[in-house]
Enzyme design. Structure first.
Site, PDB file in Angstrom:
ATOM      1  N   TYR A  75       0.838  -1.208   0.000  1.00 12.43           N
ATOM      2  CA  TYR A  75       0.000   0.000   0.000  1.00 12.43           C
ATOM      3  C   TYR A  75       0.870   1.254   0.000  1.00 12.43           C
ATOM      4  O   TYR A  75       0.592   2.226  -0.691  1.00 12.43           O
ATOM      5  CB  TYR A  75      -0.933   0.008   1.210  1.00 12.43           C
ATOM      6  CG  TYR A  75      -1.952   1.124   1.106  1.00 12.43           C
ATOM      7  CD1 TYR A  75      -3.153   0.922   0.430  1.00 12.43           C
ATOM      8  CD2 TYR A  75      -1.692   2.384   1.641  1.00 12.43           C
ATOM      9  CE1 TYR A  75      -4.078   1.948   0.291  1.00 12.43           C
ATOM     10  CE2 TYR A  75      -2.611   3.423   1.499  1.00 12.43           C
ATOM     11  CZ  TYR A  75      -3.803   3.199   0.825  1.00 12.43           C
ATOM     12  OH  TYR A  75      -4.706   4.216   0.682  1.00 12.43           O
ATOM     13  N   THR A 128      -8.936  19.332 -24.327  1.00  8.70           N
ATOM     14  CA  THR A 128     -10.256  19.162 -23.705  1.00  8.70           C
ATOM     15  C   THR A 128     -10.213  19.056 -22.180  1.00  8.70           C
ATOM     16  O   THR A 128     -10.796  19.870 -21.470  1.00  8.70           O
ATOM     17  CB  THR A 128     -10.942  17.907 -24.273  1.00  8.70           C
ATOM     18  OG1 THR A 128     -10.034  16.815 -24.176  1.00  8.70           O
ATOM     19  CG2 THR A 128     -11.324  18.102 -25.730  1.00  8.70           C
ATOM     20  N   ASP A 218       2.256  20.752 -20.148  1.00 13.97           N
ATOM     21  CA  ASP A 218       1.598  19.473 -20.396  1.00 13.97           C
ATOM     22  C   ASP A 218       2.580  18.671 -21.253  1.00 13.97           C
ATOM     23  O   ASP A 218       2.650  18.846 -22.464  1.00 13.97           O
ATOM     24  CB  ASP A 218       0.274  19.711 -21.132  1.00 13.97           C
ATOM     25  CG  ASP A 218      -0.495  18.417 -21.370  1.00 13.97           C
ATOM     26  OD1 ASP A 218       0.154  17.342 -21.391  1.00 13.97           O
ATOM     27  OD2 ASP A 218      -1.719  18.473 -21.552  1.00 13.97           O
ATOM     28  N   ARG A 385     -12.684  16.032 -34.289  1.00 16.02           N
ATOM     29  CA  ARG A 385     -12.068  17.122 -33.540  1.00 16.02           C
ATOM     30  C   ARG A 385     -12.543  18.398 -34.210  1.00 16.02           C
ATOM     31  O   ARG A 385     -11.883  18.937 -35.092  1.00 16.02           O
ATOM     32  CB  ARG A 385     -10.529  17.039 -33.567  1.00 16.02           C
ATOM     33  CG  ARG A 385      -9.941  16.219 -32.447  1.00 16.02           C
ATOM     34  CD  ARG A 385     -10.103  16.925 -31.108  1.00 16.02           C
ATOM     35  NE  ARG A 385      -9.557  16.151 -29.986  1.00 16.02           N
ATOM     36  CZ  ARG A 385     -10.275  15.681 -28.968  1.00 16.02           C
ATOM     37  NH1 ARG A 385     -11.577  15.849 -28.936  1.00 16.02           N
ATOM     38  NH2 ARG A 385      -9.695  15.036 -27.991  1.00 16.02           N
TER      39      ARG A 385
HETATM   40  C1  LIG Z   1      -4.443  12.568 -23.131  1.00 13.23           C
HETATM   41  C2  LIG Z   1      -4.056  13.921 -22.778  1.00 13.23           C
HETATM   42  C3  LIG Z   1      -4.436  14.487 -21.568  1.00 13.23           C
HETATM   43  C4  LIG Z   1      -5.345  13.794 -20.576  1.00 13.23           C
HETATM   44  O1  LIG Z   1      -4.792  12.625 -20.125  1.00 13.23           O
HETATM   45  P1  LIG Z   1      -5.641  11.314 -19.733  1.00 13.23           P
HETATM   46  O2  LIG Z   1      -4.592  10.310 -19.416  1.00 13.23           O
HETATM   47  O3  LIG Z   1      -6.460  10.959 -20.924  1.00 13.23           O
HETATM   48  O4  LIG Z   1      -6.473  11.662 -18.567  1.00 13.23           O
HETATM   49  C5  LIG Z   1      -3.986  15.762 -21.292  1.00 13.23           C
HETATM   50  N1  LIG Z   1      -3.229  16.445 -22.155  1.00 13.23           N
HETATM   51  C6  LIG Z   1      -2.843  15.933 -23.330  1.00 13.23           C
HETATM   52  C7  LIG Z   1      -1.980  16.725 -24.242  1.00 13.23           C
HETATM   53  C8  LIG Z   1      -3.253  14.662 -23.697  1.00 13.23           C
HETATM   54  O5  LIG Z   1      -2.882  14.163 -24.875  1.00 13.23           O
END
Ligand SMILES: *Cc1c(COP(=O)(O)O)cnc(C)c1O
Length: 461
Positions: A75, A128, A218, A385
């Site tokens: 855990y 998104t 990101d 898209r």
């Molecule tokens: C897929 C993705 C996300 C979200 O990630 P998940 O694993 O689907 O929750 C965020 N940013 C980018 C650029 C992505 O391609």
């Protein structure tokens, strides 16, 4: 015979196979109707070649599968967590790691920590789930990507770049206090998998340092971005993908990652930072929403597969073949004069549905229609898209009308062969040939959030 060019081939051989089900046109017509003409609502069993997404659909290597057997399901303090932490430090360059069940888990936590109600979050086009979490945390997303990104025919090599004038304008309008961070995506999915240059990130860093605005990334597709930097940006041709990735990340306070993309796993995500205070808060929140800070909603074996996937994702042969496959089918489509977004992106081909089905107005969902038609033709699953993905305006309630109305063909890593690419190409060309006879659709069911996942449609007569 004289060989003009030497081809590349997949840098792996196949050890386990997963049979594909063949369907008839009649089967497919029935299936898509049942799924409300939304490719997200198809059963995967009814799909032949699945290009819906490259998210979590990669094939793992024998090295990763072997790692799955070494899952430490304690855990707390699983050794797989520490392996992952080591590799995040080694390859992304961040000291502090919080694993999450997938990317949006990390987005949720980052947004909650950094955003106050009334804030503005500038970014290079939205994603998104990213934008949704920023908005749920009380922020407003502002697109500051360069104009070229919105033009599907513009050949700019770094269409993911940020326009510093747009950012400067926002700073003057709302003041730096309302801008907690710049949200930088690498690569930019919604622009067609387009990269951002290191030069641009460096200039952004100077700007942000001056105004004391943080930079977060990101980094879900930062490896694909690094490959484009290596092949397109001056001064990086002789650097390894690993070196470029690490330099790229060095400009940011932190990153969030959906490991289901670059990292070659079926599930997983992470948040990593060099800021101890943010880490502290993230560790507190992860316990509430995901799981203990040393597993974040993942099994130990999942973290091991991720740690090993991170080692494999930066191998040049891998990323070259991955992007090479996308370029292969993209170039076939360009030669056949099918309208696609250019330059060809890192993970996907985007058909320009506005041009492809130019007789269908955006309010009749041309991209949604095209994705359904391709499925009916061959069982190849793609996704919309465009206006459906763009959702509604928070204030007016009207649709958002994005400039880009696209169908995405996304390529899982290490899953399909060149022959699958040929079959897909041929199907798209056939649909293109009979495009004039295709009619649009109306939406008959609309969910409140991320409507593209579950919306249902009907064909117009
Ligand atoms: C897929 C993705 C996300 C979200 O990630 P998940 O694993 O689907 O929750 C965020 N940013 C980018 C650029 C992505 O391609």
């Amino acid at each position: 015979m004289k060989i003009k060019k030497r081809s590349w081939a997949e840098p792996f051989k196949i050890k386990v196979v997963e049979p594909l089900k063949m369907t008839s046109r009649e089967d497919r017509l029935k299936a898509i109707k049942k799924g409300g003409y939304n490719t997200f609502l198809l059963k995967s069993d009814d799909v032949y070649i699945d290009l819906l997404t490259d998210s979590g659909t990669s094939a793992m290597s024998d090295y990763q599968w072997a790692g799955m057997m070494l899952g430490d399901e304690a855990y707390a303090g699983s050794k797989n967590y520490y392996n992952l932490e080591d590799n995040v430090k080694k390859y992304y360059g961040f000291k502090y790691l919080v694993p999450t069940h997938q990317g949006r888990g990390a987005e949720h936590i980052v947004s909650k920590i950094l955003i106050k109600k009334g804030d503005y979050i500038p970014g290079n086009m939205y994603f998104t789930t990213t934008r949704l979490h920023q908005e749920l945390a009380g922020g407003t997303f502002v697109d500051v990507i360069i104009d070229e990104a919105h033009d599907p025919d513009n050949l700019h090599p770094f269409k993911g770049n940020i326009d510093l004038n747009k950012l400067d304008k926002l700073v003057k309008e709302v003041g730096v206090k309302k801008i907690p961070y710049v949200s930088v995506a690498a690569t930019v999915n919604m622009a067609g998998g387009q990269p951002i240059s290191i030069q641009n990130v460096k200039e952004l860093k100077v700007f942000c340092d001056k105004h004391r605005i943080k930079m977060w990334c990101d980094a879900t597709r930062a490896v694909e971005n690094a490959y484009f930097i290596k092949t397109r940006e001056k001064g990086y041709a002789n650097k390894t993908i690993a070196e470029i990735l690490k330099e790229f990340c060095s400009y940011f306070e932190g990153i969030w990652v959906s490991a289901k993309k670059d990292c070659l796993v079926n599930i997983g995500g992470l948040l990593a930072t060099r800021n101890w205070k943010v880490f502290e808060e993230a560790r507190n929140l992860v316990v509430v929403y995901e799981g203990l800070h040393t597993y974040g909603g993942l099994a130990g074996r999942d973290m091991e597969a991720m740690a090993r996937g991170i080692e494999e994702m930066v191998e040049l042969d891998h990323i070259k073949a991955r992007i090479g496959q996308v370029e292969y089918i993209g170039n076939l489509l360009i030669k056949a004069k099918v309208p696609i977004v250019k330059p060809i992106g890192g993970h996907a081909i985007f058909l320009n549905a506005k041009k492809f089905l130019s007789h269908i107005p955006q309010t009749q969902f041309p991209a949604q229609t095209l994705a359904a038609e391709i499925y009916i033709d061959s069982g190849v699953r793609t996704m919309e898209r465009g206006i459906v993905s763009a959702g509604r305006n928070k204030v007016t309630g009207d649709h958002n009308y994005p400039k880009l109305e696209l169908v995405r063909l996304t390529f899982p890593r290490r899953v399909y062969t060149q022959a699958h690419m040929d079959v897909t190409f041929e199907s798209i060309v056939e649909v293109f040939e009979k495009r004039k006879s295709i009619k649009g659709m109306k939406m008959i069911y609309e969910p409140k959030y991320l409507r593209f996942f579950q919306a249902r449609f009907e064909k117009l007569k």
